[in-house]
Write a protein that holds these residues in place. Structure first.
Motif, PDB file in Angstrom:
ATOM      1  N   UNK A   1       2.071  -0.361  -7.174  1.00  0.00           N
ATOM      2  CA  UNK A   1       1.214  -1.457  -6.742  1.00  0.00           C
ATOM      3  C   UNK A   1       2.080  -2.559  -6.157  1.00  0.00           C
ATOM      4  N   UNK A   2       1.567  -3.203  -5.130  1.00  0.00           N
ATOM      5  CA  UNK A   2       2.247  -4.339  -4.512  1.00  0.00           C
ATOM      6  C   UNK A   2       2.137  -5.536  -5.455  1.00  0.00           C
ATOM      7  N   UNK A   3       3.249  -6.287  -5.620  1.00  0.00           N
ATOM      8  CA  UNK A   3       3.223  -7.435  -6.528  1.00  0.00           C
ATOM      9  C   UNK A   3       2.271  -8.500  -5.987  1.00  0.00           C
TER      10      UNK A   3
ATOM     11  N   UNK B   1       0.499 -14.258   2.734  1.00  0.00           N
ATOM     12  CA  UNK B   1      -0.394 -13.406   1.935  1.00  0.00           C
ATOM     13  C   UNK B   1      -1.748 -13.171   2.615  1.00  0.00           C
ATOM     14  N   UNK B   2      -1.785 -13.263   3.930  1.00  0.00           N
ATOM     15  CA  UNK B   2      -3.006 -13.001   4.678  1.00  0.00           C
ATOM     16  C   UNK B   2      -3.110 -11.539   5.113  1.00  0.00           C
ATOM     17  N   UNK B   3      -1.993 -10.832   5.105  1.00  0.00           N
ATOM     18  CA  UNK B   3      -1.960  -9.448   5.549  1.00  0.00           C
ATOM     19  C   UNK B   3      -1.190  -8.634   4.509  1.00  0.00           C
ATOM     20  N   UNK B   4      -1.771  -7.546   4.090  1.00  0.00           N
ATOM     21  CA  UNK B   4      -1.087  -6.655   3.150  1.00  0.00           C
ATOM     22  C   UNK B   4      -0.255  -5.675   3.972  1.00  0.00           C
TER      23      UNK B   4
ATOM     24  N   UNK C   1       3.090   0.714   3.713  1.00  0.00           N
ATOM     25  CA  UNK C   1       4.234   1.239   2.956  1.00  0.00           C
ATOM     26  C   UNK C   1       5.524   1.218   3.767  1.00  0.00           C
ATOM     27  N   UNK C   2       5.419   1.510   5.045  1.00  0.00           N
ATOM     28  CA  UNK C   2       6.603   1.539   5.907  1.00  0.00           C
ATOM     29  C   UNK C   2       7.238   0.154   5.998  1.00  0.00           C
ATOM     30  N   UNK C   3       6.421  -0.872   6.196  1.00  0.00           N
ATOM     31  CA  UNK C   3       6.922  -2.243   6.283  1.00  0.00           C
ATOM     32  C   UNK C   3       7.463  -2.716   4.930  1.00  0.00           C
ATOM     33  N   UNK C   4       6.820  -2.335   3.858  1.00  0.00           N
ATOM     34  CA  UNK C   4       7.302  -2.703   2.520  1.00  0.00           C
ATOM     35  C   UNK C   4       8.711  -2.156   2.310  1.00  0.00           C
ATOM     36  N   UNK C   5       8.916  -0.895   2.651  1.00  0.00           N
ATOM     37  CA  UNK C   5      10.247  -0.285   2.481  1.00  0.00           C
ATOM     38  C   UNK C   5      11.290  -0.994   3.336  1.00  0.00           C
ATOM     39  N   UNK C   6      10.918  -1.343   4.570  1.00  0.00           N
ATOM     40  CA  UNK C   6      11.845  -2.076   5.450  1.00  0.00           C
ATOM     41  C   UNK C   6      12.246  -3.411   4.839  1.00  0.00           C
TER      42      UNK C   6
ATOM     43  N   UNK D   1      15.080  -6.910  -2.094  1.00  0.00           N
ATOM     44  CA  UNK D   1      14.082  -7.386  -3.048  1.00  0.00           C
ATOM     45  C   UNK D   1      13.205  -6.217  -3.485  1.00  0.00           C
ATOM     46  N   UNK D   2      12.430  -6.449  -4.507  1.00  0.00           N
ATOM     47  CA  UNK D   2      11.507  -5.429  -5.004  1.00  0.00           C
ATOM     48  C   UNK D   2      10.082  -5.962  -4.842  1.00  0.00           C
ATOM     49  N   UNK D   3       9.276  -5.306  -4.010  1.00  0.00           N
ATOM     50  CA  UNK D   3       7.910  -5.743  -3.741  1.00  0.00           C
ATOM     51  C   UNK D   3       6.847  -4.907  -4.450  1.00  0.00           C
ATOM     52  N   UNK D   4       7.245  -3.789  -5.041  1.00  0.00           N
ATOM     53  CA  UNK D   4       6.290  -2.916  -5.718  1.00  0.00           C
ATOM     54  C   UNK D   4       6.630  -2.826  -7.202  1.00  0.00           C
ATOM     55  N   UNK D   5       5.625  -2.452  -7.980  1.00  0.00           N
ATOM     56  CA  UNK D   5       5.818  -2.252  -9.411  1.00  0.00           C
ATOM     57  C   UNK D   5       4.999  -1.048  -9.848  1.00  0.00           C
ATOM     58  N   UNK D   6       5.466  -0.379 -10.889  1.00  0.00           N
ATOM     59  CA  UNK D   6       4.752   0.774 -11.427  1.00  0.00           C
ATOM     60  C   UNK D   6       3.684   0.275 -12.398  1.00  0.00           C
TER      61      UNK D   6
END
Length: 165
Positions: free
Chosen positions: A78-80, A118-121, A124-129, A136-141
């Protein structure tokens, strides 16, 4: 006496089991059934094995009827919550303005501005970039909570949803 199988009037009849039914039949029809004494001995010898078979089938049925929760032990990524603030802080800490940063990761400035606000989620590709470039870490289990009742408890009914006073 009348034979219950062929309907003839016979001077002598006897009880036999024909396909599980007890019939009073004549001598000619008696060959199609089992003798009463033989049937009783078969029943007494098979009663213990039948009870075991019934118990096994009931246990298998109970296992099949158990409620299965496919999400019980699943974990999802999940995205933080404040992903935009984290991205903006990391970018400013590196001393890069938004235009240079957008050019360095081959993204549009408007997209990054919306993500930071925080207007656009981000996908996955952009998160990894972003995670790779900014360290930084943008996702959490996140593990799911499972079902609201387990196999030992009773099923929920409409009464569980009614507010009692």
């Amino acid at each position: 006496m009348i034979c219950e199988m062929c309907g003839k009037d016979a001077p002598f009849t006897k009880y036999v089991f024909v396909e599980g039914s007890r019939l009073n039949v004549c001598q000619n029809c008696a060959k199609f059934g089992d003798d009463n004494r033989i049937k009783q001995s078969k029943i007494s010898s098979n009663s213990t094995s039948n009870a075991q078979i019934i118990d096994q089938r009931l246990q298998k049925r109970q296992q099949r009827m158990r409620v299965k929760d496919i999400y019980r032990e699943s974990e999802t990524v999940k995205l933080i919550d404040d992903y935009g603030g984290v991205i903006k802080k990391a970018r400013i800490a590196k001393g890069i303005d938004i235009e240079q940063f957008a050019a360095s990761i081959l993204e549009k400035k408007g997209i990054l501005a919306k993500v930071e606000a925080n207007d656009l989620i981000p996908d996955d590709k952009l998160i990894k970039k972003l995670e790779k470039v900014l360290n930084i870490k943008l996702t959490e289990m996140v593990s799911s909570g499972g079902s609201i009742y387990n196999s030992q408890s009773a099923r929920m009914s409409l009464g569980d949803f009614i507010k009692k006073e």
